[in-house]
Design a protein around this motif. Structure first.
Motif, PDB file in Angstrom:
ATOM      1  N   ALA A  73     -45.593  52.205 -14.844  1.00 19.85           N
ATOM      2  CA  ALA A  73     -45.906  53.596 -15.166  1.00 19.85           C
ATOM      3  C   ALA A  73     -46.591  54.209 -13.954  1.00 19.85           C
ATOM      4  O   ALA A  73     -47.160  53.503 -13.115  1.00 19.85           O
ATOM      5  CB  ALA A  73     -46.822  53.650 -16.372  1.00 19.85           C
ATOM      6  N   GLY A  74     -46.529  55.530 -13.870  1.00 20.84           N
ATOM      7  CA  GLY A  74     -47.088  56.238 -12.723  1.00 20.84           C
ATOM      8  C   GLY A  74     -48.535  55.873 -12.456  1.00 20.84           C
ATOM      9  O   GLY A  74     -48.943  55.688 -11.301  1.00 20.84           O
ATOM     10  N   GLU A  75     -49.310  55.726 -13.514  1.00 20.34           N
ATOM     11  CA  GLU A  75     -50.738  55.456 -13.302  1.00 20.34           C
ATOM     12  C   GLU A  75     -50.974  54.015 -12.850  1.00 20.34           C
ATOM     13  O   GLU A  75     -52.007  53.708 -12.255  1.00 20.34           O
ATOM     14  CB  GLU A  75     -51.551  55.797 -14.558  1.00 20.34           C
ATOM     15  N   GLU A  76     -50.008  53.128 -13.118  1.00 19.34           N
ATOM     16  CA  GLU A  76     -50.144  51.754 -12.621  1.00 19.34           C
ATOM     17  C   GLU A  76     -49.774  51.661 -11.144  1.00 19.34           C
ATOM     18  O   GLU A  76     -50.344  50.885 -10.387  1.00 19.34           O
ATOM     19  CB  GLU A  76     -49.212  50.816 -13.402  1.00 19.34           C
ATOM     20  N   SER A 124     -45.361  58.722 -16.043  1.00 15.37           N
ATOM     21  CA  SER A 124     -44.062  58.772 -15.378  1.00 15.37           C
ATOM     22  C   SER A 124     -43.494  57.364 -15.308  1.00 15.37           C
ATOM     23  O   SER A 124     -44.214  56.386 -15.499  1.00 15.37           O
ATOM     24  CB  SER A 124     -44.203  59.353 -13.964  1.00 15.37           C
ATOM     25  N   LEU A 125     -42.203  57.274 -15.031  1.00 14.55           N
ATOM     26  CA  LEU A 125     -41.535  55.975 -14.995  1.00 14.55           C
ATOM     27  C   LEU A 125     -40.650  55.848 -13.759  1.00 14.55           C
ATOM     28  O   LEU A 125     -40.104  56.842 -13.262  1.00 14.55           O
ATOM     29  CB  LEU A 125     -40.659  55.802 -16.245  1.00 14.55           C
ATOM     30  N   GLY A 126     -40.490  54.633 -13.313  1.00 14.14           N
ATOM     31  CA  GLY A 126     -39.580  54.360 -12.216  1.00 14.14           C
ATOM     32  C   GLY A 126     -38.161  54.152 -12.711  1.00 14.14           C
ATOM     33  O   GLY A 126     -37.890  54.218 -13.915  1.00 14.14           O
ATOM     34  N   ALA A 127     -37.243  53.878 -11.793  1.00 14.66           N
ATOM     35  CA  ALA A 127     -35.842  53.729 -12.179  1.00 14.66           C
ATOM     36  C   ALA A 127     -35.078  52.939 -11.115  1.00 14.66           C
ATOM     37  O   ALA A 127     -35.563  52.768  -9.990  1.00 14.66           O
ATOM     38  CB  ALA A 127     -35.198  55.102 -12.355  1.00 14.66           C
ATOM     39  N   VAL A 128     -33.910  52.458 -11.518  1.00 14.29           N
ATOM     40  CA  VAL A 128     -33.010  51.801 -10.563  1.00 14.29           C
ATOM     41  C   VAL A 128     -31.645  52.485 -10.640  1.00 14.29           C
ATOM     42  O   VAL A 128     -31.139  52.735 -11.737  1.00 14.29           O
ATOM     43  CB  VAL A 128     -32.862  50.292 -10.852  1.00 14.29           C
ATOM     44  N   ILE A 129     -31.091  52.796  -9.479  1.00 16.02           N
ATOM     45  CA  ILE A 129     -29.795  53.472  -9.394  1.00 16.02           C
ATOM     46  C   ILE A 129     -28.776  52.523  -8.763  1.00 16.02           C
ATOM     47  O   ILE A 129     -29.095  51.823  -7.794  1.00 16.02           O
ATOM     48  CB  ILE A 129     -29.900  54.760  -8.548  1.00 16.02           C
ATOM     49  N   GLU A 130     -27.576  52.525  -9.292  1.00 11.47           N
ATOM     50  CA  GLU A 130     -26.505  51.726  -8.691  1.00 11.47           C
ATOM     51  C   GLU A 130     -25.416  52.653  -8.171  1.00 11.47           C
ATOM     52  O   GLU A 130     -24.980  53.570  -8.862  1.00 11.47           O
ATOM     53  CB  GLU A 130     -25.920  50.746  -9.718  1.00 11.47           C
ATOM     54  N   LEU A 131     -24.976  52.385  -6.953  1.00 10.62           N
ATOM     55  CA  LEU A 131     -23.921  53.175  -6.328  1.00 10.62           C
ATOM     56  C   LEU A 131     -22.703  52.298  -6.098  1.00 10.62           C
ATOM     57  O   LEU A 131     -22.843  51.135  -5.691  1.00 10.62           O
ATOM     58  CB  LEU A 131     -24.392  53.719  -4.970  1.00 10.62           C
ATOM     59  N   VAL A 132     -21.532  52.836  -6.329  1.00  4.47           N
ATOM     60  CA  VAL A 132     -20.296  52.097  -6.080  1.00  4.47           C
ATOM     61  C   VAL A 132     -19.334  53.005  -5.319  1.00  4.47           C
ATOM     62  O   VAL A 132     -19.073  54.129  -5.745  1.00  4.47           O
ATOM     63  CB  VAL A 132     -19.640  51.632  -7.402  1.00  4.47           C
ATOM     64  N   VAL A 174     -36.550  53.297  -7.508  1.00  6.04           N
ATOM     65  CA  VAL A 174     -37.414  54.466  -7.308  1.00  6.04           C
ATOM     66  C   VAL A 174     -38.705  54.248  -8.074  1.00  6.04           C
ATOM     67  O   VAL A 174     -38.680  53.909  -9.263  1.00  6.04           O
ATOM     68  CB  VAL A 174     -36.698  55.736  -7.809  1.00  6.04           C
ATOM     69  N   LYS A 175     -39.814  54.421  -7.404  1.00  6.21           N
ATOM     70  CA  LYS A 175     -41.103  54.235  -8.070  1.00  6.21           C
ATOM     71  C   LYS A 175     -41.386  55.417  -8.997  1.00  6.21           C
ATOM     72  O   LYS A 175     -40.760  56.476  -8.875  1.00  6.21           O
ATOM     73  CB  LYS A 175     -42.206  54.093  -7.031  1.00  6.21           C
ATOM     74  N   PRO A 176     -42.315  55.260  -9.919  1.00  7.11           N
ATOM     75  CA  PRO A 176     -42.666  56.391 -10.786  1.00  7.11           C
ATOM     76  C   PRO A 176     -43.387  57.483  -9.984  1.00  7.11           C
ATOM     77  O   PRO A 176     -44.125  57.177  -9.047  1.00  7.11           O
ATOM     78  CB  PRO A 176     -43.610  55.762 -11.822  1.00  7.11           C
ATOM     79  N   THR A 177     -43.125  58.726 -10.349  1.00  8.97           N
ATOM     80  CA  THR A 177     -43.782  59.857  -9.691  1.00  8.97           C
ATOM     81  C   THR A 177     -45.296  59.654  -9.670  1.00  8.97           C
ATOM     82  O   THR A 177     -45.877  59.241 -10.671  1.00  8.97           O
ATOM     83  CB  THR A 177     -43.544  61.152 -10.502  1.00  8.97           C
ATOM     84  N   SER A 178     -45.893  60.023  -8.555  1.00  9.75           N
ATOM     85  CA  SER A 178     -47.350  59.919  -8.468  1.00  9.75           C
ATOM     86  C   SER A 178     -48.027  61.147  -9.069  1.00  9.75           C
ATOM     87  O   SER A 178     -49.215  61.117  -9.349  1.00  9.75           O
ATOM     88  CB  SER A 178     -47.763  59.744  -7.011  1.00  9.75           C
ATOM     89  N   SER A 179     -47.266  62.209  -9.271  1.00  8.52           N
ATOM     90  CA  SER A 179     -47.855  63.421  -9.850  1.00  8.52           C
ATOM     91  C   SER A 179     -47.880  63.302 -11.368  1.00  8.52           C
ATOM     92  O   SER A 179     -46.876  63.569 -12.036  1.00  8.52           O
ATOM     93  CB  SER A 179     -47.038  64.647  -9.426  1.00  8.52           C
ATOM     94  N   ILE A 180     -49.002  62.878 -11.923  1.00  6.16           N
ATOM     95  CA  ILE A 180     -49.122  62.634 -13.361  1.00  6.16           C
ATOM     96  C   ILE A 180     -50.378  63.309 -13.897  1.00  6.16           C
ATOM     97  O   ILE A 180     -51.268  63.705 -13.140  1.00  6.16           O
ATOM     98  CB  ILE A 180     -49.173  61.120 -13.660  1.00  6.16           C
ATOM     99  N   LEU A 181     -50.405  63.400 -15.235  1.00 15.43           N
ATOM    100  CA  LEU A 181     -51.541  64.071 -15.874  1.00 15.43           C
ATOM    101  C   LEU A 181     -52.766  63.165 -15.977  1.00 15.43           C
ATOM    102  O   LEU A 181     -53.895  63.640 -16.082  1.00 15.43           O
ATOM    103  CB  LEU A 181     -51.143  64.552 -17.273  1.00 15.43           C
ATOM    104  N   THR A 182     -52.529  61.865 -15.990  1.00 15.51           N
ATOM    105  CA  THR A 182     -53.637  60.925 -16.112  1.00 15.51           C
ATOM    106  C   THR A 182     -54.596  61.066 -14.929  1.00 15.51           C
ATOM    107  O   THR A 182     -54.157  61.046 -13.789  1.00 15.51           O
ATOM    108  CB  THR A 182     -53.086  59.476 -16.117  1.00 15.51           C
ATOM    109  N   PRO A 183     -55.878  61.213 -15.160  1.00 17.54           N
ATOM    110  CA  PRO A 183     -56.829  61.335 -14.052  1.00 17.54           C
ATOM    111  C   PRO A 183     -56.892  60.043 -13.241  1.00 17.54           C
ATOM    112  O   PRO A 183     -56.871  58.947 -13.802  1.00 17.54           O
ATOM    113  CB  PRO A 183     -58.170  61.621 -14.750  1.00 17.54           C
ATOM    114  N   ARG A 184     -56.968  60.215 -11.926  1.00 17.47           N
ATOM    115  CA  ARG A 184     -56.960  59.049 -11.024  1.00 17.47           C
ATOM    116  C   ARG A 184     -58.018  59.230  -9.951  1.00 17.47           C
ATOM    117  O   ARG A 184     -58.267  60.344  -9.495  1.00 17.47           O
ATOM    118  CB  ARG A 184     -55.583  58.942 -10.345  1.00 17.47           C
TER     119      ARG A 184
END
Lengths: 370, 370, 370, 370
Positions: A255-258, B202-210, B297-307
Motif C-alpha cells: 500500500a502507498g503508506e507502506e 494507493s496500490l501498486g501494479a504489474v503490467i505485461e506487454l506482448v 509500478v509502485k503505489p502512488t506516494s500521494s495519499i491521504l494517510t499522514p506521513r
C-alpha cells in the motif's frame, strides 16, 4: 550510437571474441590525475576468473590485464585508456556440431538470424568471457567514484533456494565460492551445485547489489534516470532476465503508506530516511540512501541433457553440450554486476558534476539555489 | 547525451511540466513518406487520458495533440515532428505545503537535492502528465513499425491480486477500466480500488506487454541489446521499480533444460520454438517469437494517510496529499508501457536496417551470408 | 544520434518549417538556477529578424519567443527548456513553380532525392527561418558561459570587397545594417547591395567571430576537438561553404617560425602569447587566447536571373525566383554564427567541468596535478 | 559522448600514444559479411607510413596492423573490429626539455592547461602517429562504401606554391612523394622542401579530396549535415586550420547566378549538373555530384629555429626542436584526409539506409514517394 559501448561521460567500449587472440576495452572520459596501475585492476579480474572453484567453468586463463594507453607515470592522463587481456586457453577442438547447430536457449540462432554469420568458437562474442573487460572497466570506475562509495554484491538465490537475510554477513561473501552472505546457505548450495553438475543440468540465480555512500543528485529526469540506466546495465549482462530497484516487484503488493519512505532530520541537519523501499532512487535521482538493485540470471543453456534443436541448414537435430561450462553462471555474475553498477555511478557522477559544479556530498538541507 | 531523450535513430525528446502552458515532444528520425495525421495519434492519448474512470485522477484534460512540423500533405517528410498538447486544467490553488515540504516516496526531495530548485506545481516535470507525450510518440512509432507488429499491454496484478492467466482474453482488456484480460479479476479489482480510494491509500501494479510479429534480428550485442533497452525504457516510466523479460525472475528457479526453448522446423522452412521462456530475445537479439516484458509500478506516494516528512527549511512535519490523484497509477501505465515498447522496436528496426539492407522478415533458415 | 540536434551536454534540438504553424527548439542540459526570461532572449532575435533593413528579406515577423518549460519563478530548473515562435507572415500564394521545380543551387533537389517528399512552402525545413531558434538557443548558451566571455561577430567581406582591418571598430558593427566594423566599407557595401538587388542578383559574404575571455582547457583530443566542433557548427549554418580557425588557409603559406605563437610570462604568473595565429586553439583545446573563427556564405540561390533547371517530373525548365529574399544572406548569418559559437562553448564548458571539477579560469602556470 | 570516437553508425574509437606499447582502434557498426583481412588495410597504412621519403619524418615503423576481433573466416561478423599496431621505434632519449617546456604552436601547453599532466614522449596522444588508426579505419570504411565510390586526395599547395590545375593528372599523385597531381609542380616542391629542411623550418599545405560515385541522399538537415560532418572530420586532423566544400571561401566572391549549378536531364532520365560549385552537397545532402573538399594544414611547430617559450614551472626559455620531424606534415595528411572522408561517407550511408530502405543509387527523377 555504438552497440558495444556503454556510458556517456565515463564511456566503455569492449571488443573481442572468446577464442580470438585477445579481448579488450577502451575507457574514454576518465578524469586525469588519478593513480592507476594494472595492480589496481587485476584483483577484480582474479575474483571473476574462471577455474577458481569446481562450481565455475574450468577454462584456465590467467587474465593478466595490460594497460596500453592513457596512463603515464602511474596517473591517468585524460586520454583513452586501452586495456587488453590475451586469450590463452582456447582449446583446439572440433566445433562441427556447434558450428552447424543452434543450442536451445543460446544466442547462436539470434546471431545467425541477424548477421548470417557468427564466430561459433566458444560462443564468440556472446561468451561470458567478454565480461572480464566489464570487470576491468569497473575497477577504473571505482577509482573515479572514490573511496567514499562502497559497491558490493552477493548471490541471494540459486535455483529456488534463497539466502536467509536475517543471517546476512558481507564478510561471509568472501569466504565461500558463491558470494553468499550466509554460511549456512552456502553449505546447502555446495550440495545443490554438486548435484546439478552431476546431472548435467544448470541453475539460475539472483544477485543483489548495494552501493553505499552514493551522493544525492546522481541521475536525472526523465530518460537519463539513474535507475533506468542501472536497469539497462544489468539487463545487458549475459543471461539476465529481470532487474529490480529497491523493493522491485514486491512494491506492487504494498500500500502507498507502506512503500513511501518517511523522513526526519538528523541532529547534524542531514535528512534521515526511515526505510529504503525506494532502493536509494526517487524520480530517477539518487537520494543519498544506499542504492539497492537485484538481477536474475537464467540457467546456462549449455547443458548435457539432449535437447531438440535445428541446424544452420534447417534440419532438426538433438543437441547436448559437452565441455567445460558453469553449472550456475550467476556466480560469476556477481563481480560483473558490481562492475556495471560502478560504471553507471561513475558516469552519472561526471554527468552531475557537469551541470552542478558544487555537487553536494550529503543530503543536507536547506540547499541554496545556485 | 540528453537526459530528456530516448532512442537513437527513432529519437524522442520530451519537454514540459504539469502546470506549464503546454507539454510537447520532438520525434526525430521518422522515415519520410509515412501517412500521419493528428487523428492517428489522438486515440492512443484518449486511452491514456485522465478523468476517464473514477479509478484514475480526475484531472480533466482534452489532451488534443497538435502536429507542428514534419508532416506535409498528410505524410511525414523526414524532418523532425513536433507534437504539442496544451495544459488546460491546472487548478489554481495554494501550493504552500507542497512547495515547502517533501512528500515521502516522491521525487520532490531528489529534485531539490540535485537542482536546488523545482517546479512543485502538480509535480512539475516528475508528473505523470509527461507520459502523454510518450504515448503520442508511441503512436508514430507504430507507424514506423508497420501493421505487421501488434503491441498490446494488460494489467496482470493490482496489489497482491493477480489475474487468472487461464482466462486471458485480450478483447477483455478493452471492456474494463483496468486493461484487465480477465473479467472476473476486473470485477474484484473494482471493489479493491473502491476500498483503497476510500481509505485514502494507493496500490501498486504489474503490467505485461506482448509484441507479436516482431522480425528476428532486432537488437545487438552487447550494450545495444534489445532487452537492455526495453528494460531502460520501462524502468524510466514514473514509479516503475522492476522489469522482466520472458520468465524474468522466475527463470532463476528453473533448471537449464526447463528454461531453454527447444526448436523444430515448420513445413514452410521457418523455425518454430516450442516454448518462449526467453520472451522473444536471445543474446540481446529478437528471435521472431513474441516479445514478452513485464514491469512493476509502485503505489502512488500521494495519499491521504499522514506521513512523516521534512520541509525545504529542514524541519520535520507530517504530510497528507489532498487532491485528485490515482489510487493506482499502474492503470494508466499500460498505454505508456505499450508506447515505450513501440518506440524501442521502431528504433531497433531502423538500426537493424542500417546494417542489414535486406533485413529478414521471418526466422527462416538458412540465411545466406551477405 | 539526432539529425536535428547539436551539442552533447548543452544540447539543442530544433524543429519547424518556414510556413508551418510555428518553429521551436528544446534546450536540454542547461544548469539549474540561472536567471532566464523571454526578455533575455528577445534582443538577440530582434537583431537577426528579417525586415529590419532593405538589405534583408522583407518578410515581416515579430519573432516573439515564448518559454514553455524549464523555467520556474525566473530561474532555470535543470529540466528541458522549450522555446517557440509562431509563424505569422506566411504569404499565401501559388507555389506551383517552386513545388514542381528545383531551383539551381538550392536544397530543393537534395531533399527530393533523399526523402521523395518535401515541404516546398518558403523553403520548408531548409529555410533560413530555422536559424531564429539557433539564435534563441545561443542566448541561453551565453547565460551558461557567463558574463566573463564576450562573443562578437562582424561581416568582413561582401562579394569580393573586404573590410579594412586597420579601421576595425567593434562599436561600428552596431551602427550599420551590415555588422560591418568599418564605416567606410559599410558605405561602399550600401551601394554594392543596392546595385545587386536592382540587378536581381545576390552576393556571398565572409563573417568573422571572436570570443574573448574563454577559459583554457575547453575541448579535447581527438574527435571532441573544440575547433572541429566549431567547424561543424558553422558549416552547418545554411549556405556556408568554408570555415577557418585563426589564420585558416593563410596558415598554409606561413613558415613554421611565423606560425607558431611564441609565449612569455606575465608579471602575475599567467602565460602571454605574443601572437594568435592559432586562433585560440591548440591540439583541439582552448589556450585562453581569443577564439577566432571565420566562415564563408555563398550567394543566395533565389535570384531573379533565369536559370536552367529541372522539374519533379524530370523535364527541363527555366526558373527565376520572384518574391522577398535576401540579396546577401550573409548579413543575417552574423548573429547566427555568434549563437552557434556560444552553444559550442557552453557545451564544452560543461564537458570540461565534468572531468575537471576545479577547471582553471586563466592560463596560469604551474597547474598542480589533481 | 566520447572525445576519442567519431561517426555514429560506423563508429571509430582510437586510443594510444606515440611512445606507448601500441596504438589501436575499435570499429563498431561495420555491417556483417564483408570480406576483410589485414591485407586489405595494410596498403593504406604503407602509403601513410613515415620514413618512406626524405620529406617526411624518419621514424621507422613497419606499422603492421593486426585484426584482433570482429572478423571470422575472412568476413566481418557485425561485432566490433579491433585493430592494433605495435610501436617499435620509440627512440630512447632524454625528454628533459620537451618534458619541462611548451613548444610554441604545439598542443603541449593546451594539454597541460586542461589536464595538468601529459605524456610528453614523442607528443603523446597529440602525435600524428595516431592518424595511422584513422587510415586503418578508413580502409574498412571503403569496404562498407563499396567499389562504386572512388575517394582520392591530392596535395594542391605547399607554402604559397599552388599546383597548376590545368595539368591535373590523378595518376601523377602516385608517382611523386607529395601526392602532387602535376609533375612540374612536384619538381618545384622537391627543391622547396629541401631548402626548407636545410633551413630547419617547415611549411603548410592544402589538400583536396574528391569522392566520385557517392549516391545522392547522404546527409541530413540540419545538424547531421554531410558537409558539417566532413568539416568536423577534416578540422579534427592534426594541424588543420581551415576546411572548404566546393568553391569554399571563393564562393563569397561569386554572384548568385555564377554560383548556382544549373541542371538539365540526361537521355537516360538522370539529372546532369552543369557545374559543381556546390562540391556535391546542397542543404547538407549529397546530390550525386562529386564531393569536393579541401583543408589547410599549418606548418609543423617542431622546428630548428629557436623560439621564445615557457616552462612547466612558469619560466621563460628559448626552444628549438631537434630530432626527426616532417618539414611538411601536410604530405602525410593526404591519406588521412581520404580516410576521414571515407569514414564520414560510410557512416552516412548506413544512416541513410536506416531511414530509406530503398536508398536510390543515382539522381534519377522522378522518385516515387514511399
Amino acid at each position: 550510437m555504438s552497440h558495444n559501448s556503454f556510458g556517456h561521460l565515463f564511456r566503455v567500449t569492449t571488443w573481442g571474441e572468446s577464442h580470438g587472440p585477445a579481448i579488450g576495452c577502451v575507457v574514454d572520459g576518465c578524469p586525469p590525475g588519478l593513480p592507476l596501475a594494472e595492480a589496481d585492476i587485476q584483483p577484480f579480474l582474479d575474483a571473476r576468473r574462471p577455474g577458481t572453484s569446481r562450481h565455475v567453468t574450468q577454462r584456465r586463463e590467467l587474465d593478466a590485464v595490460r594497460i596500453l594507453s592513457g596512463v603515464f607515470e602511474g596517473r591517468t592522463t585524460g586520454t583513452p585508456i586501452a586495456l587488453e587481456i590475451g586469450n590463452k586457453d582456447q582449446r583446439s577442438k572440433d566445433y562441427g556440431e556447434i558450428a552447424r547447430s543452434f543450442r536451445p536457449g543460446h544466442a547462436d540462432i539470434a546471431y545467425h538470424l541477424k548477421y548470417g554469420v557468427r564466430d561459433y568458437r566458444g560462443g564468440g562474442r556472446s561468451s561470458a568471457r567478454e565480461t572480464a573487460m566489464r570487470v576491468a572497466a569497473g575497477a577504473i570506475a571505482r577509482r573515479v567514484i572514490g573511496p567514499g562509495v562502497t559497491i558490493r554484491g552477493a548471490l541471494v538465490q540459486i535455483g529456488a533456494d534463497r539466502v536467509d537475510r536475517a543471517r546476512w554477513d558481507w564478510e561471509e561473501t568472501r569466504r565461500n565460492p558463491f558470494w553468499c552472505p550466509d554460511a549456512a546457505t552456502a553449505a546447502r548450495w555446495e550440495d545443490l551445485l554438486n548435484a546439478t553438475r552431476k546431472a548435467g543440468s544448470s541453475l539460475g540465480a539472483v544477485i543483489e547489489l548495494v552501493a553505499e555512500g552514493v551522493p544525492p543528485g546522481l541521475g536525472a529526469p526523465l530518460y537519463g534516470k539513474l535507475d533506468a540506466e542501472i536497469a539497462a546495465a544489468l539487463m545487458g549482462i549475459n543471461a539476465v532476465k529481470g532487474v529490480e530497484i529497491g523493493d522491485g516487484f514486491a512494491a506492487a503488493s504494498l500500500a502507498g503508506e507502506e512503500n513511501a519512505d518517511e523522513m526526519r532530520m538528523r541532529q547534524d541537519g542531514t535528512v534521515e530516511f526511515l526505510a529504503n523501499h525506494a532502493g536509494g532512487v526517487l524520480g530517477g535521482i539518487s537520494t543519498g540512501q544506499p542504492i539497492v538493485a537485484r538481477f536474475a540470471v537464467k540457467p546456462t543453456s549449455s547443458i548435457l541433457t539432449p535437447r531438440r534443436a535445428v541446424t544452420v541448414e534447417g534440419e532438426e537435430t538433438e543437441l547436448r553440450t559437452v565441455g567445460r561450462h558453469d553449472p550456475c553462471v550467476g556466480i560469476r555474475a556477481v563481480p560483473v554486476g558490481e562492475a556495471m553498477l560502478a560504471c553507471v555511478l561513475a558516469d552519472h557522477l561526471l554527468r552531475h558534476r557537469a551541470q552542478n559544479p558544487d555537487a553536494p556530498g550529503q543530503p543536507r538541507l536547506p540547499r541554496e539555489n545556485a
